[in-house]
Scaffold this active site. Sequence first.
Site, mmCIF file in Angstrom:
data_model
loop_
_atom_site.group_PDB
_atom_site.id
_atom_site.type_symbol
_atom_site.label_atom_id
_atom_site.label_comp_id
_atom_site.label_asym_id
_atom_site.label_seq_id
_atom_site.Cartn_x
_atom_site.Cartn_y
_atom_site.Cartn_z
ATOM 1 N N GLU A 135 0.798 -1.237 0.000
ATOM 2 C CA GLU A 135 0.000 0.000 0.000
ATOM 3 C C GLU A 135 0.821 1.271 0.000
ATOM 4 O O GLU A 135 0.554 2.194 -0.757
ATOM 5 C CB GLU A 135 -0.953 0.034 1.207
ATOM 6 C CG GLU A 135 -2.255 -0.704 1.007
ATOM 7 C CD GLU A 135 -2.098 -2.200 1.127
ATOM 8 O OE1 GLU A 135 -0.994 -2.649 1.500
ATOM 9 O OE2 GLU A 135 -3.072 -2.919 0.869
ATOM 10 N N HIS A 185 -10.909 -4.721 10.337
ATOM 11 C CA HIS A 185 -11.407 -4.519 8.983
ATOM 12 C C HIS A 185 -12.697 -3.712 8.941
ATOM 13 O O HIS A 185 -13.409 -3.746 7.949
ATOM 14 C CB HIS A 185 -11.646 -5.876 8.306
ATOM 15 C CG HIS A 185 -10.383 -6.596 7.972
ATOM 16 N ND1 HIS A 185 -9.630 -7.260 8.905
ATOM 17 C CD2 HIS A 185 -9.738 -6.740 6.786
ATOM 18 C CE1 HIS A 185 -8.568 -7.789 8.318
ATOM 19 N NE2 HIS A 185 -8.601 -7.492 7.039
#
Lengths: 393, 347
Positions: free
Chosen positions: B77, B146
Amino acid sequence: MKTMLTVISNALCRITGKNVGARVAVTRNFADFTPQVTFDIKKCDLHRLEAGPPVKAELTREQGLQYYRTMQMVRRVELKADQLYKQKIIRGFCHLYDGQEACAAGIEAAISPSDHLITAYRAHGYTYTRGVSIRQILAELTGRKGGVAKGKGGSMHMYAPHFYGGNGIVGAQVPLGAGIALACQYRGNNQVCVTLYGDGAANQGQLFETFNMAALWKLPCVFICENNKYGMGTAVERAAASTDYYKRGDFIPGLRVDGMDVLSVREATRFAADHCRAGKGPIVMELQTYRYHGHSMSDPGVSYRTREEIQEVRSKSDPISLLRERMLSNNMASAEEFKEMDVEIRKEVDDAAQFATSDPEPPLEDLCNHVFSNNPPLDVRGTHPWSKLKSVS
Amino acid sequence: GKAVVGLASRKHQRTSGPVEVTVRDALNQAMDEELERDERVFLMGEEVAQYDGAYKVSRGLWKKYGDKRIIDTPISEMGFAGIAVGAAMAGLRPICEFMTFNFSMQAIDQVINSAAKTYYMSAGLQPVPIVFRGPNGASAGVAAQHSQCFAAWYAHCPGLKVVSPWNSEDAKGLLKSAIRDDNPVVFLENELMYGVPFEMSEDSQSKDFTIPIGKAKIERQGNHVTLVSHSRFVGHCLDAAAVLAKEGIECEVINLRTIRPMDVESIETSVMKTNHLVTVEGGWPQFGVGAEICARVMEGSAFNFLDAPVTRVTGVDIPMPYAKILEDHSLPQVKDIIFSVKKTLNV
């Protein structure tokens, strides 16, 4: 006639032990100088490369004078910045580049203005080589409206066409540089992006993520590690399990270069850029260099290294002296020419400093501008609810 | 007779009139149209190409546009967000997908320090036309790491635009605007909304249909209380409003659409009419979107029109648990909104 003058001046020097040659040779014609010389340069250490840059470099008189001028200009600007900082006219962070001039000058000599370059915060030298005037650099350091970023950025945030700063977060510029290289590849314009980082940043995780993607996608990115032996106050041996920074790209070929010799830097950069332009993917170059100042102006730079070490580099490996001695001993220029240039450069820097200290600070109306690009004006909350400020693009 | 009418109406449906489109397909259409319109636009992220997108939002795009425009990245990322920002600096128009915004934390330095601040630091020399998009907030059963909502985190920062669509028209119109915007836009989608179909007007099916960033929408008119929300919880507010209407309480439901810059004017105009305000969000209460709305309303012209303090309905101030019963009670339910409205109205 001219040779006789040389003989006489050399003799006088030997006899008196003083440099009287300058005064004797005052009427020399520039046509007497050697127009071009081929110099031997150090062989580079190679990683995953069959062959490296050439071990000989050609230098014309014009090039030599130009490289000298560039390096000396950077040197004097940095010393002026040091002075202004101590007078508290420059504030905050100020990371000086003196000692490393051959890197910026050599790289610029090997690429073209249509190539791209990005570096970290020790950026004043590159800001200059990438085309920003010293007036605009110094005025940015002093936080005035005539600065290249109108005083909004400061030392670490200066920009120019095809020069993406000036980046304050260690290592963040490396993925950015690969992204710029991706844009070059996307457009198919044969341009490369030179992406610089230091020995400290070499241990950042995002570098390895970037190396992976750059190699995978064969991005035309020349990764250059300016190894000046210290990441802030930490010597490389204390920070890196492997200090062979040119090998840290692992599957990416690499080369280690003498960063104090502008010709070595130029040849290596040319070699590296050609590698990328040929579609072979990225390459890592380690420039072994040295900074005379501490990490920044708040670091005297002598608690983690000895003054003797600094002095030794200055006397034996100074990049500007190296070039000057080369040119003098090969009769490519005269000592007076260099002296004249030095005087000119000092004057230019003094004038720029004069501008930088007298130019007004940016107007308060500018405070909230440039938050968004190409946007209708918007309201910005000030320090309290009655303070309604305006932002234009 | 009947057959002819049937034929005519089917023909009518195909060529004009509203159609049902899921949020996923609306996002897909937006990207497809913008990729076609401007060759500088490209999409990069994990699984966006050959996998058709982790949540199938980019389905079909790689097949149509190929490797150059739709780029699969390794799981890096920070690296690929930085690469996307660099590409934007060099003049391309990247769409950088985070598989979920939870993973954007790995890359948040690139979003904030490299993207958001650069135009300002350079005094206008260096724009960064990039879109960061992906699902944000709670999903179902994916637990604490998450499920975080990042609206407040990104909306805190000057230099960013933060958009949070609810329905399909929002998704399509706002994503097109975001891609055309010359600034960094954080585009917060919602995984649970991807499969939900909504009617899309004829206008919204045009390739030039965009929704302006920074403007809220009144989804339902009402006189008694203003409900302000974003993303999935707009639907919850409308459900609550339907129930409350039966009791004679008429809610005005505002869909923020954009978190930053927030359309405070629409909220104020509504509050000046209804005199009561309830904010509804999935994120945590402290320093959140509702907290900001409270502060802005207090500082502005609508304060004197309030007959009661503003009420915030938010996610519970805990990391998201896994067990269904716990998860269900960690997020605002319709009954919580109804309860809060009645408390605010003191009925």
